[in-house]
Write a protein that holds these residues in place. Structure first.
Motif, PDB file in Angstrom:
ATOM      1  N   ALA A 116       0.879  -1.167   0.000  1.00 31.73           N
ATOM      2  CA  ALA A 116       0.000   0.000   0.000  1.00 31.73           C
ATOM      3  C   ALA A 116       0.917   1.216   0.000  1.00 31.73           C
ATOM      4  CB  ALA A 116      -0.864  -0.006   1.249  1.00 31.73           C
ATOM      5  N   ALA A 117       0.548   2.247  -0.745  1.00 28.00           N
ATOM      6  CA  ALA A 117       1.440   3.402  -0.858  1.00 28.00           C
ATOM      7  C   ALA A 117       0.641   4.682  -1.014  1.00 28.00           C
ATOM      8  CB  ALA A 117       2.367   3.217  -2.062  1.00 28.00           C
ATOM      9  N   GLY A 118       1.315   5.782  -0.703  1.00 22.79           N
ATOM     10  CA  GLY A 118       0.719   7.097  -0.923  1.00 22.79           C
ATOM     11  C   GLY A 118       1.070   7.568  -2.330  1.00 22.79           C
ATOM     12  N   VAL A 208       4.913   6.515  -2.458  1.00 25.22           N
ATOM     13  CA  VAL A 208       5.770   6.456  -1.265  1.00 25.22           C
ATOM     14  C   VAL A 208       5.198   5.450  -0.268  1.00 25.22           C
ATOM     15  CG1 VAL A 208       4.578   8.504  -0.288  1.00 25.22           C
ATOM     16  CG2 VAL A 208       6.811   7.820   0.615  1.00 25.22           C
ATOM     17  N   GLY A 209       6.103   4.640   0.296  1.00 25.23           N
ATOM     18  CA  GLY A 209       5.663   3.638   1.267  1.00 25.23           C
ATOM     19  C   GLY A 209       6.793   3.261   2.208  1.00 25.23           C
ATOM     20  N   MET A 210       6.544   2.237   3.036  1.00 21.83           N
ATOM     21  CA  MET A 210       7.492   1.868   4.095  1.00 21.83           C
ATOM     22  C   MET A 210       7.943   0.411   3.977  1.00 21.83           C
ATOM     23  SD  MET A 210       5.366   3.604   7.219  1.00 21.83           S
ATOM     24  CE  MET A 210       4.492   5.147   6.983  1.00 21.83           C
ATOM     25  N   ALA A 236      -0.446  11.380  -0.981  1.00 24.31           N
ATOM     26  CA  ALA A 236       0.571  11.625   0.053  1.00 24.31           C
ATOM     27  C   ALA A 236       0.260  12.931   0.799  1.00 24.31           C
ATOM     28  CB  ALA A 236       1.951  11.673  -0.586  1.00 24.31           C
ATOM     29  N   LEU A 244      -3.687  11.766   7.324  1.00 24.58           N
ATOM     30  CA  LEU A 244      -3.595  10.359   6.923  1.00 24.58           C
ATOM     31  C   LEU A 244      -3.803   9.457   8.133  1.00 24.58           C
ATOM     32  CD1 LEU A 244      -0.477  10.447   4.582  1.00 24.58           C
ATOM     33  CD2 LEU A 244      -2.868  10.893   4.058  1.00 24.58           C
TER      34      LEU A 244
HETATM   35  N1  HPA Z   1       3.126   7.246   3.047  1.00 25.13           N
HETATM   36  C1  HPA Z   1       3.886   6.198   3.429  1.00 25.13           C
HETATM   37  N2  HPA Z   1       3.427   4.951   3.452  1.00 25.13           N
HETATM   38  C2  HPA Z   1       2.165   4.732   3.073  1.00 25.13           C
HETATM   39  C3  HPA Z   1       1.327   5.772   2.659  1.00 25.13           C
HETATM   40  C4  HPA Z   1       1.838   7.109   2.648  1.00 25.13           C
HETATM   41  O1  HPA Z   1       1.148   8.089   2.299  1.00 25.13           O
HETATM   42  N3  HPA Z   1       0.123   5.217   2.343  1.00 25.13           N
HETATM   43  C5  HPA Z   1       0.260   3.880   2.551  1.00 25.13           C
HETATM   44  N4  HPA Z   1       1.485   3.580   2.999  1.00 25.13           N
END
Ligand code: HPA
Length: 273
Positions: A116-118, A208-210, A236, A244
């Motif tokens: 999952a990412a922004g 962007v993610g972790m 993001a 968030l």
């Molecule tokens: N930033 C970082 N990690 C994430 C995000 C985000 O906006 N959404 C999901 N994982």
């Protein structure tokens, strides 16, 4: 007392995996936050809890599972890691990547890393899927630090083509609407500040993610073929007005899981080793 080498830990992990008859795996998938339900698509399944495999870390983040599920899709043998450990939980990078390294040592060649990412890209919307063309590792860490051990690959691995072009084409064929872009992996666990997001956008990054980058670094060094998929769960920080939350990330994951599942089903059915 002498601490174990990473080679010894991986050999012990492979040994405990070999007690289960998982057979030849065509593709292994790492399922990111909110995406573990994809494993429900597998038939003839065998489920192995992470705690049954020596030295595998237990994921502790909500939205993540903690088992390896092996089964079939369209005649191909698929292994799903239903969760992952993250650096921000305090794990060493070697712990984070041990499950994928174990599968690689056990002979798996193809991996799909999902997360999952922004969204950073100008036209990105929550619910978009992005296939990774490349990544930027901004975690300040690497799974390749430490003494060099042959099992991990060369000391200075080339990273010119971390993400396999053929696998990428298979994903795009399975969902022609997907975006393509560059993922940046940060340490977390705080989300970014709007100023950080501005810097990342100016640098031309798209999501962007972790997670993900350490698995990609480790697997690339071990000569695996890698594909990456981000589910854009939110814009993001600072792009939209709202703050968030992890709940939003999980919710969006659930809402758009049908499209994610359809794309990966198409991929798993079509893939030839
Ligand atoms: N930033 C970082 N990690 C994430 C995000 C985000 O906006 N959404 C999901 N994982």
């Amino acid at each position: 007392m002498r601490t174990e080498t990473e080679t010894e830990r991986l050999e012990a992990a492979v040994k405990s995996l070999s007690a289960f008859d998982i057979g030849d795996i065509d593709v292994a998938l790492v399922l990111g936050s909110g995406l573990k339900d994809f494993a429900n698509q597998l038939t003839d399944t065998l489920e192995i809890p992470f705690h049954d495999i020596a030295h595998w870390p237990m994921p502790r983040v909500e939205g993540h599972g903690a088992s390896l599920i092996v089964g079939s899709i369209g005649g191909n043998r698929i292994a799903c890691l239903t969760g992952r450990a993250h650096l921000y939980e305090g794990w060493h990078p070697n712990d984070v990547v041990r499950p994928v390294r174990t599968l690689r040592v056990a002979g798996v060649q193809c991996f799909v890393l999902t997360n999952a990412a922004g969204g950073l890209g100008k036209s990105f919307r929550p619910g978009d899927l992005m296939v990774l063309t490349d990544h930027v590792n901004q975690t300040g860490m690497s799974p390749l630090i430490g003494p060099h051990e042959e099992i991990l690959g060369p000391r200075f691995p080339d990273q010119s083509r971390v993400y396999d072009q053929e696998l990428r084409a298979c994903l795009v064929a399975a969902d022609p609407e997907v975006r393509l872009g560059i993922y940046v992996g940060l340490l977390g666990p705080s989300y970014e500040t709007p100023a950080e997001v501005k810097v990342l956008r100016r640098a031309g990054l798209h999501a962007v993610g972790m997670s993900t980058v350490h698995e990609a670094i480790a697997l690339n060094a071990m000569g695996a073929r890698i594909a990456g998929v981000s589910l854009i769960t939110n814009l993001a920080a600072g792009i939209a007005d709202s703050p968030l939350s992890h709940a939003e990330v999980i919710d969006t994951g659930k809402q758009v899981s049908a499209r994610f599942t359809k794309m990966l089903m198409g991929f798993c059915e079509g893939i030839k080793r």
